[in-house]
Design a protein around this motif. Structure first.
Motif, PDB file in Angstrom:
ATOM      1  N   HIS A 116      -6.554   1.375  -3.445  1.00 51.85           N
ATOM      2  CA  HIS A 116      -7.672   1.032  -2.554  1.00 51.85           C
ATOM      3  C   HIS A 116      -7.541   1.609  -1.154  1.00 51.85           C
ATOM      4  O   HIS A 116      -8.421   1.391  -0.340  1.00 51.85           O
ATOM      5  N   ASP A 117      -6.449   2.332  -0.862  1.00 47.12           N
ATOM      6  CA  ASP A 117      -6.401   3.087   0.394  1.00 47.12           C
ATOM      7  C   ASP A 117      -6.378   4.590   0.132  1.00 47.12           C
ATOM      8  O   ASP A 117      -6.261   5.365   1.077  1.00 47.12           O
ATOM      9  N   ASP A 149       0.876  -1.172   0.000  1.00 53.57           N
ATOM     10  CA  ASP A 149       0.000   0.000   0.000  1.00 53.57           C
ATOM     11  C   ASP A 149       0.912   1.220   0.000  1.00 53.57           C
ATOM     12  O   ASP A 149       1.696   1.411   0.922  1.00 53.57           O
ATOM     13  N   ASP A 189      -6.253  -7.239  -2.872  1.00 46.82           N
ATOM     14  CA  ASP A 189      -6.780  -6.589  -1.664  1.00 46.82           C
ATOM     15  C   ASP A 189      -7.963  -5.686  -1.949  1.00 46.82           C
ATOM     16  O   ASP A 189      -8.464  -5.021  -1.049  1.00 46.82           O
ATOM     17  N   TYR A 246      -4.605 -12.957   0.720  1.00 45.78           N
ATOM     18  CA  TYR A 246      -3.266 -13.001   0.114  1.00 45.78           C
ATOM     19  C   TYR A 246      -2.182 -13.140   1.170  1.00 45.78           C
ATOM     20  O   TYR A 246      -1.022 -13.370   0.852  1.00 45.78           O
TER      21      TYR A 246
END
Ligand SMILES: [Zn+2]
Length: 869
Positions: free
Chosen positions: A349-350, A18, A128, A182
């Motif tokens: 996705h963050d 991330d 994710d 994962y």
């Protein structure tokens, strides 16, 4: 069992990176540099440590090499040797919140970048993401990728770890599901007994789900460095495992082994269709659709600015400039590529989801701003160039339409006052007048001392993907018509506001159907929120506030001829926050102003609403409700390359689920409910969360989320989720205190969504106009670069080709049936090829009389390349 048939555990080492989350980008990059240094050392030192997957995205490599450019040769060698696997994505996006073109550009950028380093891992990888979009198999197939590794959102309908996953257009990929994520085996124990136990657990959990002898053991997790000593552990595992073997592999190897063993049985695997948003087996953390709503609004604005405005008009201007300035075309393309990268860096996705710490959003906000500055600069220059060629010697204005046409809509432009006179009307090339009204005065240009005004006008029949030019006439405006007290009206609707609660009543003047009046629209409903950045959680004792404290102030502020505005100003008295035990909303109240401007325009069958909210309350969710009056069990929402139908209400569930399911869902520009005879479409600009609520009488109310205000990244005390979804950090920025503006629109209609969806696209992307003081008249007063028919063939991209001077055009079929699309580029060009989404694998398109004919399946995406002439 022969060794050929032995159970084979394929250990795939990876890290999940991330780029920003509970630390900002630069803090994580410092860790990335250390992780990469050790990884490169390990790969060189230990030939038994065979492969490492760098998370299916290439941006971490760029980030590393910015700091350690001297390591490029080592990286290129390891990538070429297949030991360091990179791509195919540029970043790992939130699948639902980025747009259709961003999906394609993310893969185009990632694959090109990976090839520059050596080669791309051509396996779909979304380990994710918070659920998976229905169209992903079609997107992957468009890049020649036939497999996907996925996790969250896959529910109990998947009974095997491998299955066929089908997109709405019928494209299928081999899906390999991570049944336990994962990060199932981040570190393999080095102790013999502990390893034996761990292998026993893996076998018990994974073997029953396997469809072949190959079982994936993911080795790695969030920001985890490579596991040194793994090759010795794998050797030990091969001693411990009596009837099985373990190999150090990678994802392409796993996919190939599974496909080879299945052979023709691949077509017998279970086939699952559509999106995955089920929370029975994993967190899908659906609250991110409404966390820090400003992110979603700016994301929408930037992606449209790039894909629907800057690229098409820059491409057109380059065609018009022809051979004059090839360098100019290349520079614009470089600028736009850079702007796309900045936007894609906000897609993870963050990032766009809003589930990071507050510092991250300073970086994200700056990326949006820079993206916008570049795109506006390129667009502005291109539009002025085109407008200058279209205007006569006296100058004028040109209105541009990013959608199919002809299109009628409201548009604004800045104009100077001339000799004390105001702009009065616009006149097009055929002598037809466009009504105009001055909507704001003031402001000066540094080069021109004349006073400026903002003029609003109703442009009629602007060509699709084209422009229409007007000259401006000046004079003395007539006195405005006297305003009715609380209602506005055009040829389609009469809209009035309730003096008690400010809700709207819409009378549809067109419909022949009975009950053409919709009431109680635009009701603001505020409730408590004790959840976090990931997940909605109402307080045990919630208190819902659905009306203003006092009678609203209602007045008509604009009375045409280009726009009518009904203003409804109300004050909601909201609990200031939660009680200290977080079980209820607090007794203390704060006043929050909610100001809606409801707008009608001539020739436009929509009711547009702009709402400003002064948010002074914390820990709450503010939604706006629209009772549709129709009974239906399903809603239809636009997604990336088509419309998804969803059941209204919650699926049957129990308390073994990871999260309590929610009925809030993602959308692109619209959601619609209808009973087949009539319905209500709700369009939006960058407001991705809706819920279809069933009322006691069986009719459906559509709720649109404006704000979901929380103060924590993750909390452990939610009733709606079993465990933390991230670190429990304080994030006051996610309370969204301050004044915010939201744009949405009502489109009442007969029939279903098919009858009116272009209005949602038009609402999402308003017409734009520029003024030019003199012109050459070299272009006709109105023109279009392309012609696309029928309207159900939706243009997704019109851009300069990546690798040469051709023009690329992408369309998809939004309709729930087959379609024969016809496309024509109004510019000199060479051969026309059908290409894949990566602009490769050309084969000739079927062309007749300069028109390209393409048969399209439902939701099929087709890309054409017009070679330069
Ligand atoms: Zn992640």
């Amino acid at each position: 069992m022969t060794s050929e048939m032995k159970r084979t555990f394929v250990v795939v080492s990876h890290t999940h990176w991330d780029r920003e989350w509970y630390q900002p980008f630069e803090a994580f990059r410092a860790r990335l540099v250390a992780m990469m240094d050790r990884l490169l050392d390990l790969l060189d030192r230990d030939p038994g440590y065979r492969h490492f997957v760098l998370d299916g995205q290439t941006v971490p490599l760029d980030d590393y090499l910015d700091i350690r450019p001297d390591r490029r040769p080592d990286i290129e060698r390891l990538v070429r040797e297949g030991r360091l696997l990179i791509g195919p994505n540029y970043t790992l996006p939130d699948e639902f919140l980025i747009g259709a073109e961003a999906w394609i550009r993310n893969l185009m950028t990632g694959i090109r970048s990976a090839r520059r380093y050596g080669q791309a891992m051509m396996v779909g990888y979304s380990p994710d993401a918070f659920g998976h979009i229905a169209h992903l198999p079609a997107i992957l197939r468009g890049f020649g990728i036939d497999s996907a590794l996925i996790w969250r959102g896959v529910g109990r309908e998947a009974t095997t770890s491998e299955f066929r996953w089908a997109a709405p257009d019928g494209s299928e990929v081999l899906a390999i599901h991570f049944p336990y994520g994962y990060g199932m085996m981040p570190v393999m124990p080095a102790d013999r007994q502990a390893l034996t136990n761990a292998l026993g657990t893996v076998r018990k959990l994974l073997e029953p789900l396997a469809t072949t002898r190959f079982v994936l053991v993911p080795n790695g997790t969030d920001h985890l460095p490579a596991h040194e000593g793994l090759s010795q552990v794998i050797s030990m595992a091969n001693e411990v495992l009596e009837d099985a073997e373990m190999v150090h592999g990678n994802y392409p190897m796993l996919v190939e082994n599974i496909k080879r063993e299945l052979g023709p049985r691949l077509s017998e695997l279970p086939r699952l269709e559509g999106e995955f948003r089920d929370s029975s087996r994993s967190n899908v953390i659906a609250g991110v659709l409404s966390t820090r709503m400003w992110l979603k609004q700016r994301y929408h604005e930037c992606e449209d600015l790039l894909a629907r405005w800057a690229e098409p008009y820059a491409a057109w201007a380059h065609l018009l400039r022809a051979e004059d300035s090839p360098e100019k075309a290349r520079s614009d393309q470089g600028l736009l590529r850079h702007a796309w990268k900045l936007l894609l860096q906000n897609g993870p996705h963050d990032s766009v989801t809003g589930c990071s710490v507050d510092e991250v959003y300073e970086d994200v906000g700056n990326r949006f701003t820079h993206c916008q500055q570049i795109a506006e600069a390129v667009l502005n220059e291109a539009q002025h160039y085109i407008a200058g060629m279209a205007a006569g010697p006296g100058g004028g204005i040109a209105v541009f339409n990013s959608e199919n046409g002809p299109r009628t809509g409201f548009c604004t432009v800045r104009l100077p006052v001339q000799g004390g006179q105001l702009p009065l009307k616009l006149v097009d090339g055929a002598g037809r007048e466009a009504p105009l009204q001055v909507i704001a005065r003031g402001g000066y240009s540094p080069l021109d001392p004349r006073e400026r005004v903002t003029a609003g006008f109703a442009a009629r029949d602007v060509p699709g993907f084209g422009y229409k030019s007007y000259r401006v006439e000046y004079g003395e405006p007539e006195a405005a018509a006297p305003a009715a007290a609380t209602a506005i009206e055009n040829e389609f609707f009469r809209v009035q506001a309730s003096p008690e609660d400010g809700t709207l009543t819409v009378e549809d003047k067109r419909t022949r159907l009975r009950r053409a009046v919709l009431a109680g629209l635009n009701r603001f409903v505020d409730s408590g929120e004790r959840g976090d950045e990931y997940t909605y959680c109402p307080p045990q004792a919630d208190r819902v506030i659905d009306r203003p404290d006092a009678a609203p102030a209602i007045r008509v502020t604009e009375t045409g001829p280009a726009r009518w505005t009904l203003e409804v100003r109300q004050v909601y008295s909201l609990p200031a926050g939660l009680t200290t035990d977080r079980k209820a909303r607090s007794e203390e109240r704060v006043d929050c102003e909610i100001l809606s401007r409801v707008r009608l325009y001539p020739g436009v069958p929509r009711i547009d609403i702009e709402t400003e909210v002064e948010n002074r309350a914390q820990d709450h969710r503010l939604r706006v409700h629209f009772p549709s009056g129709v009974q239906t069990a399903r809603s239809q929402a636009e997604q990336h390359f088509g419309v998804i139908e969803r059941r209204i209400g919650l699926p049957p569930h129990d308390d073994t689920w990871f999260e309590t399911p929610v009925a809030t869902y993602p959308q692109k520009t619209f959601v619609d409910v209808s009973d087949g005879r009539r319905g209500l479409m709700l369009a939006n600009r960058g407001l991705p969360e809706y819920e279809a609520l069933e009322e006691a009488d069986g009719t459906v109310t559509v709720a649109l989320t404006l704000l979901r205000c929380v103060g924590w990244l993750s909390r452990q005390d939610l009733d709606t989720r079993r465990a933390h979804a991230g670190p429990g950090m304080y994030t006051p920025g996610a309370q969204m205190l301050g004044r915010w503006t939201f744009h949405y629109s009502l489109i009442p209609h007969e029939g279903g969504w098919q009858s009116c969806w272009p209005e949602a696209h038009r609402f999402a992307r308003p017409l734009r106009a520029v003024r030019t003081s003199r012109g050459s008249g070299a272009l006709p007063p109105e023109d279009a670069l392309v012609q696309v028919e029928p309207p159900e063939a939706v243009l997704s991209a019109l851009k300069p080709a990546e690798e040469n001077d051709g023009i690329v055009l992408r369309v998809y079929n939004i309709a729930p049936g087959r379609l024969d699309a016809r496309l024509r580029l109004h510019a000199p060009h060479g051969a026309v090829h059908l290409v894949d989404l990566n602009e490769e694998s050309p084969h000739p398109a079927q062309t007749q009389d300069s028109t390209v004919h393409i048969p399209l399946r439902t939701n099929e995406i087709v890309t054409l390349k017009f070679e330069e002439s």
